[in-house]
Each structure stands twice: as C-alpha cells, then as structure tokens.
Write an enzyme that holds these catalytic residues in place. Structure first.
Site, PDB file in Angstrom:
ATOM      1  N   ILE A  52       6.047 -13.419   1.675  1.00  0.00           N
ATOM      2  CA  ILE A  52       7.132 -13.407   0.670  1.00  0.00           C
ATOM      3  C   ILE A  52       8.503 -13.150   1.294  1.00  0.00           C
ATOM      4  O   ILE A  52       9.524 -13.393   0.667  1.00  0.00           O
ATOM      5  CB  ILE A  52       6.890 -12.371  -0.464  1.00  0.00           C
ATOM      6  CG1 ILE A  52       6.618 -10.972   0.105  1.00  0.00           C
ATOM      7  CG2 ILE A  52       5.781 -12.832  -1.401  1.00  0.00           C
ATOM      8  CD1 ILE A  52       6.780  -9.843  -0.912  1.00  0.00           C
ATOM      9  N   TYR A 141       5.781   4.414   0.182  1.00  0.00           N
ATOM     10  CA  TYR A 141       5.300   3.334  -0.697  1.00  0.00           C
ATOM     11  C   TYR A 141       5.918   3.475  -2.098  1.00  0.00           C
ATOM     12  O   TYR A 141       6.404   2.506  -2.679  1.00  0.00           O
ATOM     13  CB  TYR A 141       3.769   3.383  -0.754  1.00  0.00           C
ATOM     14  CG  TYR A 141       3.130   2.605  -1.877  1.00  0.00           C
ATOM     15  CD1 TYR A 141       3.217   1.213  -1.951  1.00  0.00           C
ATOM     16  CD2 TYR A 141       2.402   3.267  -2.875  1.00  0.00           C
ATOM     17  CE1 TYR A 141       2.612   0.513  -2.987  1.00  0.00           C
ATOM     18  CE2 TYR A 141       1.797   2.570  -3.899  1.00  0.00           C
ATOM     19  CZ  TYR A 141       1.908   1.191  -3.964  1.00  0.00           C
ATOM     20  OH  TYR A 141       1.305   0.504  -4.990  1.00  0.00           O
ATOM     21  N   ASN A 170      -4.386   3.851 -11.781  1.00  0.00           N
ATOM     22  CA  ASN A 170      -5.312   3.504 -10.696  1.00  0.00           C
ATOM     23  C   ASN A 170      -6.295   2.458 -11.211  1.00  0.00           C
ATOM     24  O   ASN A 170      -7.171   2.780 -12.019  1.00  0.00           O
ATOM     25  CB  ASN A 170      -6.042   4.760 -10.217  1.00  0.00           C
ATOM     26  CG  ASN A 170      -5.112   5.677  -9.447  1.00  0.00           C
ATOM     27  OD1 ASN A 170      -4.035   6.034  -9.936  1.00  0.00           O
ATOM     28  ND2 ASN A 170      -5.483   6.030  -8.254  1.00  0.00           N
ATOM     29  N   PHE A 201     -13.222  14.590  -1.099  1.00  0.00           N
ATOM     30  CA  PHE A 201     -12.256  15.433  -0.369  1.00  0.00           C
ATOM     31  C   PHE A 201     -11.623  16.423  -1.345  1.00  0.00           C
ATOM     32  O   PHE A 201     -11.139  16.030  -2.400  1.00  0.00           O
ATOM     33  CB  PHE A 201     -11.192  14.547   0.305  1.00  0.00           C
ATOM     34  CG  PHE A 201     -11.797  13.652   1.360  1.00  0.00           C
ATOM     35  CD1 PHE A 201     -12.061  14.147   2.628  1.00  0.00           C
ATOM     36  CD2 PHE A 201     -12.151  12.338   1.068  1.00  0.00           C
ATOM     37  CE1 PHE A 201     -12.646  13.343   3.596  1.00  0.00           C
ATOM     38  CE2 PHE A 201     -12.741  11.524   2.026  1.00  0.00           C
ATOM     39  CZ  PHE A 201     -12.985  12.031   3.301  1.00  0.00           C
ATOM     40  N   GLU A 267      -2.412  14.537  -0.571  1.00  0.00           N
ATOM     41  CA  GLU A 267      -2.995  13.915  -1.771  1.00  0.00           C
ATOM     42  C   GLU A 267      -2.553  14.663  -3.028  1.00  0.00           C
ATOM     43  O   GLU A 267      -2.530  15.894  -3.060  1.00  0.00           O
ATOM     44  CB  GLU A 267      -4.528  13.935  -1.675  1.00  0.00           C
ATOM     45  CG  GLU A 267      -5.138  12.902  -2.595  1.00  0.00           C
ATOM     46  CD  GLU A 267      -6.661  12.965  -2.667  1.00  0.00           C
ATOM     47  OE1 GLU A 267      -7.197  12.380  -3.608  1.00  0.00           O
ATOM     48  OE2 GLU A 267      -7.285  13.608  -1.808  1.00  0.00           O
TER      49      GLU A 267
HETATM   50  N1  LIG Z   1      -4.865  -1.239  -7.006  1.00  0.00           N
HETATM   51  C1  LIG Z   1      -4.220  -0.350  -7.733  1.00  0.00           C
HETATM   52  O1  LIG Z   1      -4.812   0.587  -8.270  1.00  0.00           O
HETATM   53  C2  LIG Z   1      -2.721  -0.478  -7.953  1.00  0.00           C
HETATM   54  C3  LIG Z   1      -2.075   0.502  -8.701  1.00  0.00           C
HETATM   55  C4  LIG Z   1      -0.702   0.371  -8.920  1.00  0.00           C
HETATM   56  C5  LIG Z   1      -0.017  -0.710  -8.426  1.00  0.00           C
HETATM   57  N2  LIG Z   1      -0.673  -1.636  -7.681  1.00  0.00           N
HETATM   58  C6  LIG Z   1       0.107  -2.779  -7.191  1.00  0.00           C
HETATM   59  O2  LIG Z   1      -0.564  -3.963  -7.564  1.00  0.00           O
HETATM   60  C7  LIG Z   1      -0.300  -4.987  -6.603  1.00  0.00           C
HETATM   61  C8  LIG Z   1      -1.595  -5.630  -6.160  1.00  0.00           C
HETATM   62  O3  LIG Z   1      -2.433  -4.647  -5.587  1.00  0.00           O
HETATM   63  P1  LIG Z   1      -3.966  -4.891  -5.297  1.00  0.00           P
HETATM   64  O4  LIG Z   1      -4.686  -3.618  -5.569  1.00  0.00           O
HETATM   65  O5  LIG Z   1      -4.414  -6.149  -5.966  1.00  0.00           O
HETATM   66  O6  LIG Z   1      -3.934  -5.069  -3.712  1.00  0.00           O
HETATM   67  P2  LIG Z   1      -4.355  -6.302  -2.787  1.00  0.00           P
HETATM   68  O7  LIG Z   1      -4.155  -5.838  -1.389  1.00  0.00           O
HETATM   69  O8  LIG Z   1      -5.718  -6.775  -3.170  1.00  0.00           O
HETATM   70  O9  LIG Z   1      -3.290  -7.408  -3.169  1.00  0.00           O
HETATM   71  C9  LIG Z   1      -2.043  -7.527  -2.529  1.00  0.00           C
HETATM   72  C10 LIG Z   1      -1.895  -8.987  -2.127  1.00  0.00           C
HETATM   73  O10 LIG Z   1      -0.587  -9.168  -1.579  1.00  0.00           O
HETATM   74  C11 LIG Z   1      -0.712  -9.975  -0.406  1.00  0.00           C
HETATM   75  N3  LIG Z   1       0.418  -9.646   0.470  1.00  0.00           N
HETATM   76  C12 LIG Z   1       0.695  -8.456   1.045  1.00  0.00           C
HETATM   77  N4  LIG Z   1       1.810  -8.552   1.779  1.00  0.00           N
HETATM   78  C13 LIG Z   1       2.273  -9.815   1.649  1.00  0.00           C
HETATM   79  C14 LIG Z   1       3.399 -10.523   2.140  1.00  0.00           C
HETATM   80  N5  LIG Z   1       4.297  -9.923   2.933  1.00  0.00           N
HETATM   81  N6  LIG Z   1       3.569 -11.823   1.774  1.00  0.00           N
HETATM   82  C15 LIG Z   1       2.659 -12.448   0.980  1.00  0.00           C
HETATM   83  N7  LIG Z   1       1.562 -11.831   0.500  1.00  0.00           N
HETATM   84  C16 LIG Z   1       1.375 -10.531   0.819  1.00  0.00           C
HETATM   85  C17 LIG Z   1      -2.057  -9.598   0.182  1.00  0.00           C
HETATM   86  O11 LIG Z   1      -2.584 -10.584   1.051  1.00  0.00           O
HETATM   87  C18 LIG Z   1      -2.902  -9.416  -1.080  1.00  0.00           C
HETATM   88  O12 LIG Z   1      -3.507 -10.624  -1.485  1.00  0.00           O
HETATM   89  C19 LIG Z   1       0.480  -4.331  -5.477  1.00  0.00           C
HETATM   90  O13 LIG Z   1       1.842  -4.601  -5.691  1.00  0.00           O
HETATM   91  C20 LIG Z   1       0.219  -2.849  -5.683  1.00  0.00           C
HETATM   92  O14 LIG Z   1       1.285  -2.069  -5.206  1.00  0.00           O
HETATM   93  C21 LIG Z   1      -2.009  -1.553  -7.426  1.00  0.00           C
END
Ligand SMILES: NC(=O)c1ccc[n+]([C@@H]2O[C@H](COP(=O)([O-])OP(=O)(O)OC[C@H]3O[C@@H](n4cnc5c(N)ncnc54)[C@H](O)[C@@H]3O)[C@@H](O)[C@H]2O)c1
Length: 305
Positions: A52, A141, A170, A201, A267
């Site tokens: 991106i 983050y 989460n 933990f 944590e």
């Molecule tokens: N999983 C959770 O509980 C949670 C909670 C709050 C927010 N989020 C947010 O949700 C979003 C998705 O998280 P997720 O859990 O699906 O994680 P994930 O790692 O499965 O998905 C992130 C995706 O972004 C892609 N990515 C990372 N850096 C990139 C870059 N520089 N260019 C292009 N693609 C890139 C990765 O390849 C991956 O497919 C994130 O923004 C995360 O911060 C997740």
C-alpha cells in the site's frame, strides 16, 4: 459499486471481500501477502499483489474507479511495533496516507478505516470507554492507528471523502491467525485440538472484548452506506482469558488444566468497549454469543486439521 479492500487476503479483510462479492459488488484486493494468505483470496475479486506504500497504488486507483475503500492492510503486531516502530509507522501511517491521497485524486466517495479498540484506550477503567474518551494507546501500533484516524478527519473535512473509522475489539473466527489481537482463541483451539499444553500468561483474569468475525463484517457493510466518524465495534461485554479457556475446554472436550506462567510485560489487564454509538448511528449490534462464536471457530480449526 467498485470497491477496493486493502488487506483483503488477511483474516478480517477476506471475510469482508467474501460478503461484498456475495452482495454483487466488484471488488479489487490490494495486499502484499506479508501476512495474508493466497487461499483466503476470493476468486471473484481482482487481486493485486502490491504494497500500500507503493506508487503502483496510483494506477490501481486510476483504473479501479472505486466508490469506496475498506482499509485493513496494516502492520498489526503489537510486539513488532515495539521492536520496529519505524516500520510500523511507515506501513500504518505512510501507507494509509498514500491511499487517502489517491482517494482525493480520484474522487473516492467513502473510506472505511479499520482501527483498533483493543489498544486505543490503553488500560481501561471499569466503565467501558466510548469514542469520546481520550485515546491513550500504550504501544506504537496504537499510536500509528490513532495518527491515521486524525488524517481521516482532515481528508473528510477538506476533500469530500466521507470517512468512517471502526475501532474493533478482539476479533476471532475462521481464518484467524494466532499472531493477531485475539490470537489467544486460535492458539487455544490449536493446542486443545492437538492435545498439547495450554499456557496462560498471568492469572488469566485479564479481560478483552472478543467479537465474532460475522458481526464485524455486518458493521462494515452498514458503514458502507451510513455513519461518519469513529465507532467502537465490540460486544460491549468483557471476557477473561480464563472464560475463553473454560468455554473452549467444554466445546473441545480438552481434559487438561491450563499451565499458568508469569505475565507478559506490557500486556493490558482490562480492555473493553462501549458500543452504544454504533447502535445509535449504524443500527448495529453484535448478535453472536461467545459460546456460539467459539463453537464455529472450533469447527473451522477441526476442518483444517
Ligand atoms: N484481528 C483483530 O483482532 C483486530 C482487532 C482490531 C483491529 N484489527 C485491524 O484489522 C485489520 C486486519 O487485521 P487481521 O487480523 O485481518 O490481520 P491480517 O494480518 O490477517 O491482515 C492484514 C493484511 O494486510 C496485509 N498487509 C500488511 N501490510 C501490508 C502492506 N504494507 N501492503 C499491502 N498489504 C499489507 C497482509 O498481507 C494481510 O493480508 C488490521 O488493520 C488490524 O490492525 C484487527
């Protein structure tokens, strides 16, 4: 509508893509596959393997004529953000800005940014924080997510891009990675299904707002047409790691007790969310109970074994 989903090969993004495709939208995925997986990619979507932050995003926007962007691509590992805050900021702030600039240039109408309610409020008091509580992330983050939220405000007020931020709790469910924010569910499922030791933990009384993936997708679909500003997206209920362990133990029939180890430094003890604003503005609330969501998640992990 033509819609871009960044991070559409990841856990949450791929579920959003599946729903959008099912609803008849034309979807393009931009994902570098740094943590995303090829097998998550919906075959009916156009897939672009791209970072991106790259200048190549310009031609993707030019040819895509997107009406909306869901932005999920991120560096989302808290520990990595601590060890390498520059990389974290580069992806999460500069990468996000690159997208916003393209939205401005190509007249994208709506930008839905997936932020984190899990880290945004730092250590929470007993009253769950609403979106009006001043954010106090305790890790880079959270800082980088918050910074992009502020940029959204600027682009929304000045360039006519309607911006919505969803601060997720989460998230757990099928396709989740053990390294994500709700990684504990995937880790426990994996250990219990293979009969290995489950480690907790600290005393296991640390609480989070665990939300099932389908509810998160519902909130995203509503944000495509409604709402503005920031919304917490969670169940409004906080559950402990011991609760998760006990419920999964019952579902899987795991016979052993957990092994308790020293708490991990940094944590949070308490992370929870007030979700009233999302109900008021978007008409959204989480529908899936913890046991039901965990059962579906266990079924998924069983089918993968
Ligand atoms: N999983 C959770 O509980 C949670 C909670 C709050 C927010 N989020 C947010 O949700 C979003 C998705 O998280 P997720 O859990 O699906 O994680 P994930 O790692 O499965 O998905 C992130 C995706 O972004 C892609 N990515 C990372 N850096 C990139 C870059 N520089 N260019 C292009 N693609 C890139 C990765 O390849 C991956 O497919 C994130 O923004 C995360 O911060 C997740």
């Amino acid at each position: 509508m033509n819609i871009l989903v960044t991070g559409g090969a990841g856990f949450i993004g791929s579920h959003i893509v599946d729903r959008l495709v099912g609803d008849g939208h034309r979807v393009t995925i931009a994902d570098s596959l740094v943590t995303g997986k090829k097998e998550n990619i919906n075959r009916k979507a156009v897939f672009r393997k791209v970072d991106i932050r790259s200048g190549k995003m310009d031609s993707i926007f030019r040819s895509g004529r997107f009406g909306a962007v869901f932005h999920l691509a991120a560096q989302m590992d808290v520990r990595k953000s601590v060890s390498d805050p520059i990389y974290d900021a580069d992806v999460n702030i500069m990468g996000g800005l690159n997208l916003l600039e393209n939205c401005r240039k190509y007249g994208v109408g709506r930008f839905i940014f997936i932020s984190s309610g899990g880290v945004m409020y730092g250590e929470c008091a007993s009253d769950p924080p609403s979106e009006y509580v001043y954010p106090r992330p305790l890790c880079p983050y959270g800082d980088s997510k918050l910074a992009l939220e502020f940029y959204l405000n600027f682009y929304g007020s000045n360039f006519g891009v309607k911006c919505v931020t969803l601060r997720l709790g989460n998230v757990y469910g099928p396709r989740q990675d053990p390294y994500g924010e709700a990684g504990v569910v995937a880790i426990f499922c994996g250990a219990m299904l293979s009969g290995t030791e489950v480690k907790i933990f600290g005393d296991g009384e640390q609480v989070r707002d665990y939300i099932y993936i389908d509810d998160v997708v519902d909130a995203n679909m509503l944000a495509l047409n409604r709402g503005a500003g920031i919304y917490n997206v969670g169940t409004g209920k906080s559950r402990s790691v011991n609760d998760i362990f006990g419920t999964l133990k019952k579902i899987t029939g795991f016979a052993k007790e957990a092994v308790y180890e020293s708490p991990r430094p940094g944590e949070l003890n308490r992370s929870c969310l007030d979700v009233g604003r999302a109900f008021k503005d978007l008409g959204w609330r989480a529908e899936t109970g913890l046991e039901e969501g965990l059962k579906k998640t266990v079924e998924y992990f069983k089918s993968k074994n």
